[in-house]
Scaffold this active site. Structure first.
Site, PDB file in Angstrom:
ATOM      1  N   ASP A  87      -7.700  43.250 -40.989  1.00  0.00           N
ATOM      2  CA  ASP A  87      -7.909  43.974 -39.925  1.00  0.00           C
ATOM      3  C   ASP A  87      -6.630  43.795 -39.031  1.00  0.00           C
ATOM      4  OD1 ASP A  87      -9.398  45.495 -38.416  1.00  0.00           O
ATOM      5  OD2 ASP A  87     -10.834  43.857 -37.534  1.00  0.00           O
TER       6      ASP A  87
ATOM      7  N   GLY B 156     -14.862  43.178 -27.767  1.00  0.00           N
ATOM      8  CA  GLY B 156     -15.572  42.434 -26.968  1.00  0.00           C
ATOM      9  C   GLY B 156     -16.776  43.051 -26.205  1.00  0.00           C
TER      10      GLY B 156
ATOM     11  N   ALA C 298     -17.928  47.614 -31.997  1.00  0.00           N
ATOM     12  CA  ALA C 298     -19.098  48.435 -32.174  1.00  0.00           C
ATOM     13  C   ALA C 298     -19.964  47.573 -31.540  1.00  0.00           C
ATOM     14  CB  ALA C 298     -19.360  48.594 -33.725  1.00  0.00           C
TER      15      ALA C 298
HETATM   16  P1  13P Z   1     -16.201  43.897 -31.388  1.00  0.00           P
HETATM   17  O1  13P Z   1     -16.024  42.434 -31.346  1.00  0.00           O
HETATM   18  O2  13P Z   1     -16.237  44.533 -30.070  1.00  0.00           O
HETATM   19  O3  13P Z   1     -17.486  43.875 -32.291  1.00  0.00           O
HETATM   20  O4  13P Z   1     -15.180  44.637 -32.170  1.00  0.00           O
HETATM   21  C1  13P Z   1     -14.825  44.156 -33.719  1.00  0.00           C
HETATM   22  C2  13P Z   1     -13.840  44.944 -34.312  1.00  0.00           C
HETATM   23  O5  13P Z   1     -13.578  45.883 -33.892  1.00  0.00           O
HETATM   24  C3  13P Z   1     -13.051  44.227 -35.452  1.00  0.00           C
HETATM   25  O6  13P Z   1     -12.125  45.109 -35.841  1.00  0.00           O
END
Ligand code: 13P
Length: 283
Positions: free
Chosen positions: A81, A183, A212
């Site tokens: 990621d 977050g 999400a």
């Molecule tokens: P969140 O921590 O807001 O769920 O986002 C996770 C994310 O987008 C990982 O790539």
């Protein structure tokens, strides 16, 4: 069965749903996610954060997740990621990641394109590349600091750039900034459906919604109808596991308890979250 991430996402979109992707800092959480996917008969994506992948043990985690994906009875993909460092991308792919988010979204437009093009040249044609256009607020690994309403976030994807960006990068998936943040959201997230719609008509490659956590399930389902085929979760999964451990730990005497009991609570929390997400995305 390990499956190409783009194939997994495309086939979910054909069924009218998105594939959830979960950040895994450890093998216990990954086991829980794959267990939930197997019980629901649906595919899932295991994400490894760039700070994790930048360490030797992080690369071993990627290898372990690849083994888990290979052995799964449902389609599972392993993705690095938000990577900006080409060396980390190459190491992660060598360790077993079959997809990478080459994330130049915080860079000037031309530099963003150059990063994705360099990633493709380095990683070769078989690695599935996601790219990101628009700058997402928040921190990938921590919940604090991202405490913003989505509507107020600067750096929304400029839909006028989408066709050029996709054509020049050759990206197979496009992560967008449409009011989503990493977050916690302050108040209700306010996604910019007009911007998402405008992006969706300008490209046929699947779109990705990061951040999400905190977005209501019905909005994720609505986004899937607008070609959002992958939705990324970290905060809700991570904070759920941490809250469970905080609750359980005071009752565990170090000299009298076995670690398996604690891991069982950890696993159940992560599995329930993944199972709930899989169910809501496909209902
Ligand atoms: P969140 O921590 O807001 O769920 O986002 C996770 C994310 O987008 C990982 O790539």
């Amino acid at each position: 069965m390990r499956t190409r991430l783009d194939h997994l996402v495309t086939s979910a979109l054909q069924q009218g749903s998105a594939v959830p992707a979960f950040t895994c800092y450890d093998f216990t959480t990954a086991l829980a996610v794959v267990g939930a996917a197997e019980e629901s008969g649906l595919g899932a994506i295991l994400l490894v954060a760039p700070k994790t992948a930048a360490t030797p043990n992080g690369l071993r985690l990627i290898s372990a997740l690849r083994g888990l994906a290979d052995a799964a009875s449902v389609p599972v993909a392993v993705q690095l990621d938000h990577a900006m460092d080409l060396n980390v991308m190459a190491d992660a792919v060598a360790a077993g990641a079959d997809s990478v988010l080459a994330d130049g979204s915080s860079l000037p437009y031309e530099d963003n394109i150059a990063l994705v093009v360099s990633a493709r040249a380095l990683l070769g044609p078989d690695v599935v590349l996601e790219a990101e256009l628009g700058d997402l607020a928040g921190d990938e690994d921590r919940a604090f600091g991202a405490d913003k309403s989505g509507a107020s976030v600067a750096g929304l994807t400029d839909s006028a750039q989408v066709e050029d960006f996709v054509a020049r990068t050759g990206a197979q998936l496009l992560a967008v900034a449409v009011g989503n943040v990493h977050g916690k959201y302050k108040g209700d997230p306010q996604l910019r459906w007009d911007v998402l719609q405008d992006i969706a008509v300008r490209t046929h490659i699947p779109l990705v919604l990061h951040g999400a956590s905190g977005i209501p399930a019905e909005e994720l389902v609505k986004a899937a109808a607008m070609n959002v085929g992958k939705v990324n979760f970290n905060t809700e999964l991570r904070t759920g596991v941490l809250a469970t451990l905080q609750k359980q730990l005071p009752g565990h005497r170090a000299d009298g308890e076995n670690l398996q009991a604690l891991l069982g609570h950890w696993t159940r929390t992560a599995k329930d979250f993944a199972a709930g997400t899989l169910a809501t995305l496909t209902r």
